[in-house]
Design an enzyme around this catalytic site. Structure first.
Site, PDB file in Angstrom:
ATOM      1  N   LYS A   1       0.899  -1.394   0.062  1.00 29.66           N
ATOM      2  CA  LYS A   1      -0.062  -0.014   0.003  1.00 29.66           C
ATOM      3  C   LYS A   1       0.760   1.268   0.064  1.00 29.66           C
ATOM      4  CE  LYS A   1      -4.335  -1.754   1.215  1.00 29.66           C
ATOM      5  NZ  LYS A   1      -5.482  -1.835   1.990  1.00 29.66           N
TER       6      LYS A   1
ATOM      7  N   LYS B   1      -3.760  -9.673  -6.426  1.00 32.70           N
ATOM      8  CA  LYS B   1      -5.118 -10.023  -5.789  1.00 32.70           C
ATOM      9  C   LYS B   1      -6.011  -8.858  -6.293  1.00 32.70           C
ATOM     10  CE  LYS B   1      -6.264  -7.976  -1.709  1.00 32.70           C
ATOM     11  NZ  LYS B   1      -6.687  -7.679  -0.544  1.00 32.70           N
TER      12      LYS B   1
ATOM     13  N   LYS C   1     -10.553  -3.958  -3.970  1.00 34.51           N
ATOM     14  CA  LYS C   1     -11.551  -2.813  -4.147  1.00 34.51           C
ATOM     15  C   LYS C   1     -10.844  -1.323  -4.692  1.00 34.51           C
ATOM     16  CE  LYS C   1     -13.069  -3.321   0.342  1.00 34.51           C
ATOM     17  NZ  LYS C   1     -11.944  -3.292   1.100  1.00 34.51           N
TER      18      LYS C   1
HETATM   19  N1  AQP Z   1      -9.208 -10.702  -3.718  1.00 37.44           N
HETATM   20  C1  AQP Z   1      -9.718 -11.452  -2.533  1.00 37.44           C
HETATM   21  N2  AQP Z   1      -9.828 -12.630  -2.213  1.00 37.44           N
HETATM   22  C2  AQP Z   1     -10.168 -13.221  -1.081  1.00 37.44           C
HETATM   23  N3  AQP Z   1     -10.216 -12.555  -0.242  1.00 37.44           N
HETATM   24  C3  AQP Z   1     -10.244 -11.224  -0.173  1.00 37.44           C
HETATM   25  N4  AQP Z   1     -10.323 -10.088   0.784  1.00 37.44           N
HETATM   26  C4  AQP Z   1     -10.167  -9.134   0.237  1.00 37.44           C
HETATM   27  N5  AQP Z   1      -9.680  -9.149  -1.158  1.00 37.44           N
HETATM   28  C5  AQP Z   1      -9.886 -10.438  -1.480  1.00 37.44           C
HETATM   29  C6  AQP Z   1     -10.990 -10.251   2.188  1.00 37.44           C
HETATM   30  O1  AQP Z   1     -11.807  -9.532   2.267  1.00 37.44           O
HETATM   31  C7  AQP Z   1     -12.254  -9.067   3.665  1.00 37.44           C
HETATM   32  C8  AQP Z   1     -12.251  -7.805   3.898  1.00 37.44           C
HETATM   33  O2  AQP Z   1     -10.966  -6.983   3.215  1.00 37.44           O
HETATM   34  P1  AQP Z   1     -10.611  -5.432   3.734  1.00 37.44           P
HETATM   35  O3  AQP Z   1     -11.852  -4.715   3.119  1.00 37.44           O
HETATM   36  O4  AQP Z   1     -10.552  -5.395   5.185  1.00 37.44           O
HETATM   37  O5  AQP Z   1      -9.379  -4.968   3.112  1.00 37.44           O
HETATM   38  P2  AQP Z   1      -8.418  -5.827   2.131  1.00 37.44           P
HETATM   39  O6  AQP Z   1      -8.152  -7.120   2.467  1.00 37.44           O
HETATM   40  O7  AQP Z   1      -7.145  -4.656   1.967  1.00 37.44           O
HETATM   41  O8  AQP Z   1      -9.417  -5.847   0.939  1.00 37.44           O
HETATM   42  P3  AQP Z   1      -9.329  -5.147  -0.584  1.00 37.44           P
HETATM   43  O9  AQP Z   1     -10.462  -5.405  -1.459  1.00 37.44           O
HETATM   44  O10 AQP Z   1      -7.775  -5.318  -1.148  1.00 37.44           O
HETATM   45  O11 AQP Z   1      -9.419  -3.709  -0.098  1.00 37.44           O
HETATM   46  P4  AQP Z   1      -8.314  -2.271  -0.337  1.00 37.44           P
HETATM   47  O12 AQP Z   1      -8.421  -2.298  -1.930  1.00 37.44           O
HETATM   48  O13 AQP Z   1      -9.286  -1.314   0.384  1.00 37.44           O
HETATM   49  O14 AQP Z   1      -7.067  -2.542   0.456  1.00 37.44           O
HETATM   50  C9  AQP Z   1     -10.816  -9.581   4.430  1.00 37.44           C
HETATM   51  O15 AQP Z   1     -11.044 -10.947   5.112  1.00 37.44           O
HETATM   52  C10 AQP Z   1      -9.589  -9.883   3.023  1.00 37.44           C
HETATM   53  O16 AQP Z   1      -8.859 -10.984   3.381  1.00 37.44           O
END
Ligand code: AQP
Length: 331
Positions: free
Chosen positions: A115, A197, A200
């Site tokens: 990040k 990965k 969002k």
């Molecule tokens: N691509 C993924 N595959 C499986 N699990 C995923 N999670 C996120 N992306 C995937 C799981 O979703 C939960 C919530 O995630 P989060 O919102 O706390 O943050 P994150 O893991 O950083 O998810 P993002 O989508 O990548 O968000 P941003 O882009 O804002 O950083 C967690 O249980 C995560 O493992």
């Protein structure tokens, strides 16, 4: 333990529109615990501000994330659904645990490295200490089990290390949490770059399928998904795009790799992509409908937020009393 039930805690950041990665890796699995465990599912807005958010969007997404929890099957009567910033104990314990988390430990976190590389103009201290706030979220409720995608495994291990350190100094204050990482769907990859990965916050919308995308959009995105120059649908090293589509198809249909290979033998990628898109859009259609209904009733969502925050705060208070006393704060 709450009553005689063990505790589940998990959260999702309202930092963007939720993806099928968030759904398959986390939210879809949450409701399976609701009968056996006391479940706390949180909209982690304090975590979301580690990246700059537009205030009106953050507010809207906080409602949306809560509505999606319910639309994905979480019954507010059976689960404690709440917003992190409504329970100030998260920030308080987060600060305390900062003082029991080592700089070197935080420096090794791959999410921080990823990040900060993507947000070079805003590498703030919160982005760095994100894992100790996550440890606080979990430890505050004496959590036994944390359902998350595999990207959160490192943070969970750090949570256990911090709990062990704290308990080592003060006695058994925190329950040691275990992760629950699904076997299929633990890491859904980007459709545009299947080696990274699906996230969002990815600015490339074609890389992501959102839970709320309509059917035409879902079909279009899967049609454009990056694959390879072969034609055979099978899981093999180097076929990252197809491997990812097979995982997604398996999550939505329950089919095994062998069944998928048999189903698409001799049919090529076009047919396969269409089937993945249809399975995804059809399974998410009721979620979309329920979400629209819930978003039209803000008062209902606010009631749930209020009730959830009161339940969570009362449980958090018990841990905080213990923590404050052990540390030596005057009551
Ligand atoms: N691509 C993924 N595959 C499986 N699990 C995923 N999670 C996120 N992306 C995937 C799981 O979703 C939960 C919530 O995630 P989060 O919102 O706390 O943050 P994150 O893991 O950083 O998810 P993002 O989508 O990548 O968000 P941003 O882009 O804002 O950083 C967690 O249980 C995560 O493992």
């Amino acid at each position: 333990m709450l009553g005689d039930k063990k505790i589940v805690f998990s959260g999702v950041q309202p930092s963007g529109n939720l993806t099928i990665g968030n759904y398959l890796g986390a939210i879809k699995n949450f409701s399976a615990f609701s009968d056996e465990y006391h479940c706390f599912y949180c909209v982690v807005d304090l975590h979301a501000i580690t990246l700059r958010q537009v205030p009106a969007e953050l507010r809207r997404r906080t409602y949306e994330t809560l509505a999606l929890y319910i639309a994905c099957g979480l019954d507010p009567e059976k689960n404690t659904l709440f917003v992190q910033s409504h329970v100030p104990a998260h920030a308080e314990l987060g600060w305390i645990l900062d003082c029991y988390t080592m700089f070197g430990e935080l420096s090794r976190m791959t999410q921080f490295k990823d990040k900060s590389a993507k947000n070079a103009s805003n590498i703030n201290a919160g982005l760095f200490t994100y894992p100790s706030l996550m440890a606080a979220d979990i430890l505050l409720y004496q959590t036994d089990l944390v359902p998350v995608g595999i990207d959160q495994k490192q943070h969970l291990e750090l949570t256990r290390d911090v709990a062990t350190r704290f308990n080592g100094i003060y006695g058994d204050v925190f329950t040691m949490p275990d992760g629950y990482i699904p076997q299929t769907g633990m890491k859904i990859m980007s459709l545009a770059d299947p080696t990274s990965k699906m996230s969002k916050s990815d600015p490339n919308e074609n890389a992501i399928v959102y839970i709320l995308d309509d059917k035409d959009t879902v079909l279009r995105k899967f049609r454009r998904a990056v694959t390879d120059s072969e034609t055979e649908v099978c899981r093999r090293e180097g076929k990252d795009g197809i491997n990812n589509l097979m995982t997604i198809y398996s999550c939505f249909t329950g089919k095994t790799d062998e069944e998928i290979v048999r189903e698409f033998a001799g049919r090529g990628y076009g047919d396969f992509k269409l089937a993945v898109g249809e399975a995804c859009a059809d399974q998410l259609a009721p979620v979309r409908e329920e979400f629209a209904r819930l978003m039209a009733d803000k008062a209902y969502l606010e009631d749930i937020m209020k009730k959830g925050a009161a339940e969570a705060a009362s449980c958090a208070l018990k841990t905080m009393r213990k923590v404050r006393k052990k540390i030596g704060f005057v009551n």
